[in-house]
Design an enzyme around this catalytic site. Structure first.
Site, PDB file in Angstrom:
ATOM      1  N   GLU A  34       0.873  -1.180   0.000  1.00  0.00           N
ATOM      2  CA  GLU A  34       0.000   0.000   0.000  1.00  0.00           C
ATOM      3  C   GLU A  34       0.902   1.220   0.000  1.00  0.00           C
ATOM      4  O   GLU A  34       1.479   1.566   1.028  1.00  0.00           O
ATOM      5  CB  GLU A  34      -0.922  -0.008   1.219  1.00  0.00           C
ATOM      6  CG  GLU A  34      -2.019  -1.036   1.099  1.00  0.00           C
ATOM      7  CD  GLU A  34      -3.118  -0.887   2.148  1.00  0.00           C
ATOM      8  OE1 GLU A  34      -3.354   0.227   2.650  1.00  0.00           O
ATOM      9  OE2 GLU A  34      -3.739  -1.919   2.464  1.00  0.00           O
ATOM     10  N   ASP A  63      -9.624   0.195  -0.702  1.00  0.00           N
ATOM     11  CA  ASP A  63      -8.874   1.040   0.226  1.00  0.00           C
ATOM     12  C   ASP A  63      -9.832   2.128   0.716  1.00  0.00           C
ATOM     13  O   ASP A  63     -10.638   2.644  -0.060  1.00  0.00           O
ATOM     14  CB  ASP A  63      -7.664   1.671  -0.470  1.00  0.00           C
ATOM     15  CG  ASP A  63      -6.656   2.165   0.557  1.00  0.00           C
ATOM     16  OD1 ASP A  63      -6.330   1.407   1.485  1.00  0.00           O
ATOM     17  OD2 ASP A  63      -6.204   3.319   0.453  1.00  0.00           O
ATOM     18  N   GLY A 141     -13.110  -0.760  13.192  1.00  0.00           N
ATOM     19  CA  GLY A 141     -12.400   0.510  13.009  1.00  0.00           C
ATOM     20  C   GLY A 141     -13.080   1.677  13.728  1.00  0.00           C
ATOM     21  O   GLY A 141     -13.468   1.572  14.900  1.00  0.00           O
ATOM     22  N   ASP A 143     -15.973   2.863  13.420  1.00  0.00           N
ATOM     23  CA  ASP A 143     -17.443   2.801  13.424  1.00  0.00           C
ATOM     24  C   ASP A 143     -18.093   3.426  14.679  1.00  0.00           C
ATOM     25  O   ASP A 143     -19.119   4.104  14.555  1.00  0.00           O
ATOM     26  CB  ASP A 143     -17.934   1.353  13.264  1.00  0.00           C
ATOM     27  CG  ASP A 143     -17.920   0.904  11.809  1.00  0.00           C
ATOM     28  OD1 ASP A 143     -17.724   1.754  10.919  1.00  0.00           O
ATOM     29  OD2 ASP A 143     -18.106  -0.303  11.558  1.00  0.00           O
ATOM     30  N   ARG A 169     -18.499   2.414   1.659  1.00  0.00           N
ATOM     31  CA  ARG A 169     -18.267   1.095   1.040  1.00  0.00           C
ATOM     32  C   ARG A 169     -19.549   0.578   0.393  1.00  0.00           C
ATOM     33  O   ARG A 169     -19.515  -0.009  -0.685  1.00  0.00           O
ATOM     34  CB  ARG A 169     -17.756   0.105   2.102  1.00  0.00           C
ATOM     35  CG  ARG A 169     -17.300  -1.238   1.545  1.00  0.00           C
ATOM     36  CD  ARG A 169     -16.490  -2.008   2.558  1.00  0.00           C
ATOM     37  NE  ARG A 169     -15.341  -1.258   2.999  1.00  0.00           N
ATOM     38  CZ  ARG A 169     -15.264  -0.596   4.164  1.00  0.00           C
ATOM     39  NH1 ARG A 169     -16.273  -0.624   5.037  1.00  0.00           N
ATOM     40  NH2 ARG A 169     -14.196   0.093   4.474  1.00  0.00           N
TER      41      ARG A 169
HETATM   42  P1  IMP Z   1      -7.421   0.218   4.740  1.00  0.00           P
HETATM   43  O1  IMP Z   1      -8.530   0.481   3.780  1.00  0.00           O
HETATM   44  O2  IMP Z   1      -7.217  -1.226   4.981  1.00  0.00           O
HETATM   45  O3  IMP Z   1      -6.164   0.976   4.407  1.00  0.00           O
HETATM   46  O4  IMP Z   1      -7.855   0.728   6.172  1.00  0.00           O
HETATM   47  C1  IMP Z   1      -8.471   1.914   6.386  1.00  0.00           C
HETATM   48  C2  IMP Z   1      -8.749   2.116   7.858  1.00  0.00           C
HETATM   49  O5  IMP Z   1      -9.786   3.068   7.903  1.00  0.00           O
HETATM   50  C3  IMP Z   1      -9.259   0.884   8.578  1.00  0.00           C
HETATM   51  O6  IMP Z   1      -8.266   0.245   9.310  1.00  0.00           O
HETATM   52  C4  IMP Z   1     -10.269   1.469   9.549  1.00  0.00           C
HETATM   53  O7  IMP Z   1      -9.607   1.872  10.722  1.00  0.00           O
HETATM   54  C5  IMP Z   1     -10.751   2.702   8.832  1.00  0.00           C
HETATM   55  N1  IMP Z   1     -11.994   2.388   8.123  1.00  0.00           N
HETATM   56  C6  IMP Z   1     -12.171   2.173   6.791  1.00  0.00           C
HETATM   57  N2  IMP Z   1     -13.453   1.892   6.518  1.00  0.00           N
HETATM   58  C7  IMP Z   1     -14.090   1.926   7.703  1.00  0.00           C
HETATM   59  C8  IMP Z   1     -15.428   1.693   8.075  1.00  0.00           C
HETATM   60  O8  IMP Z   1     -16.321   1.370   7.271  1.00  0.00           O
HETATM   61  N3  IMP Z   1     -15.688   1.830   9.380  1.00  0.00           N
HETATM   62  C9  IMP Z   1     -14.757   2.169  10.305  1.00  0.00           C
HETATM   63  N4  IMP Z   1     -13.493   2.378  10.023  1.00  0.00           N
HETATM   64  C10 IMP Z   1     -13.157   2.252   8.717  1.00  0.00           C
END
Ligand code: IMP
Length: 183
Positions: A34, A63, A141, A143, A169
């Site tokens: 990444e 991502d 995360g 949320d 998403r």
């Molecule tokens: P990545 O997409 O794996 O780089 O991670 C993005 C980070 O953003 C995750 O580890 C979460 O902490 C946060 N994140 C992304 N999407 C969500 C979501 O739908 N809810 C809560 N946290 C999110």
């Protein structure tokens, strides 16, 4: 159609699977680089390029990040690192006394058909607010501290289906779903 979702995040996988209900979505925990850039699109395109195994017919990667207005978009593309280091409580601490709680979640999905090599990207954006205190215990995360516009509940107080109806998403996956239905 079988689609391999390359992610180690079970929460993301379940949300995507729930929307792509006419596909057989399979989680694959394969790592990919990444890159450090301010663009989710660049992260996705670089990630797809580095996944050279074409034995999986259709693949997707995703991502996402939380972009907070009062911090000029931080943590943004660094959301995963910031979540692991200071978590939701750390963000609430940084925001103590800050009136402007506006924030945006962004999601970018990259899809590749390994048969013909076609690549397509799908973006989803969800505007909302950072709560004053964490609430709820579903999801993952950030949320518990994110309230989408049009609701007074955090994502962590919603069912998966309800969260998908508002979320970044949910929006990017529904665009992918439409695209797959037209192919
Ligand atoms: P990545 O997409 O794996 O780089 O991670 C993005 C980070 O953003 C995750 O580890 C979460 O902490 C946060 N994140 C992304 N999407 C969500 C979501 O739908 N809810 C809560 N946290 C999110």
């Amino acid at each position: 159609m079988k689609i391999y979702f390359i992610t180690s995040n079970k929460g993301k996988f379940e949300e995507v699977k729930d929307i792509l209900d006419s596909c057989d979505v399979v989680q694959k925990k394969i790592g990919y680089p990444e890159i450090q850039t301010s663009s989710l699109e660049e992260v996705i395109l670089f990630g797809l390029d580095s996944l050279t195994d074409t034995s999986m017919g259709h693949i997707i990667i995703e991502d996402s990040g939380l972009f907070i207005d009062a911090f000029q978009g931080f943590p943004g593309v660094y959301s995963a690192y910031v979540f692991q280091s200071i978590g939701s409580c750390g963000i609430l601490k940084l925001m103590e006394g800050i009136i402007d709680r506006q924030a945006v979640f962004r999601s970018m999905i990259g899809y590749r058909d390994n048969g013909c090599g076609d690549v397509a990207l799908f973006e989803g954006v969800c505007k909302g607010f950072i709560s004053e205190i964490p609430k709820g215990n579903t999801g993952f995360g950030f949320d518990p501290i994110f309230i989408p516009q049009g609701s007074n509940l955090t994502f962590a107080q919603m069912t998966k289906r309800k969260k998908n109806s508002y979320s970044h998403r949910g929006k990017s996956v529904r665009k992918l779903k439409k695209f797959l239905e037209r192919r």
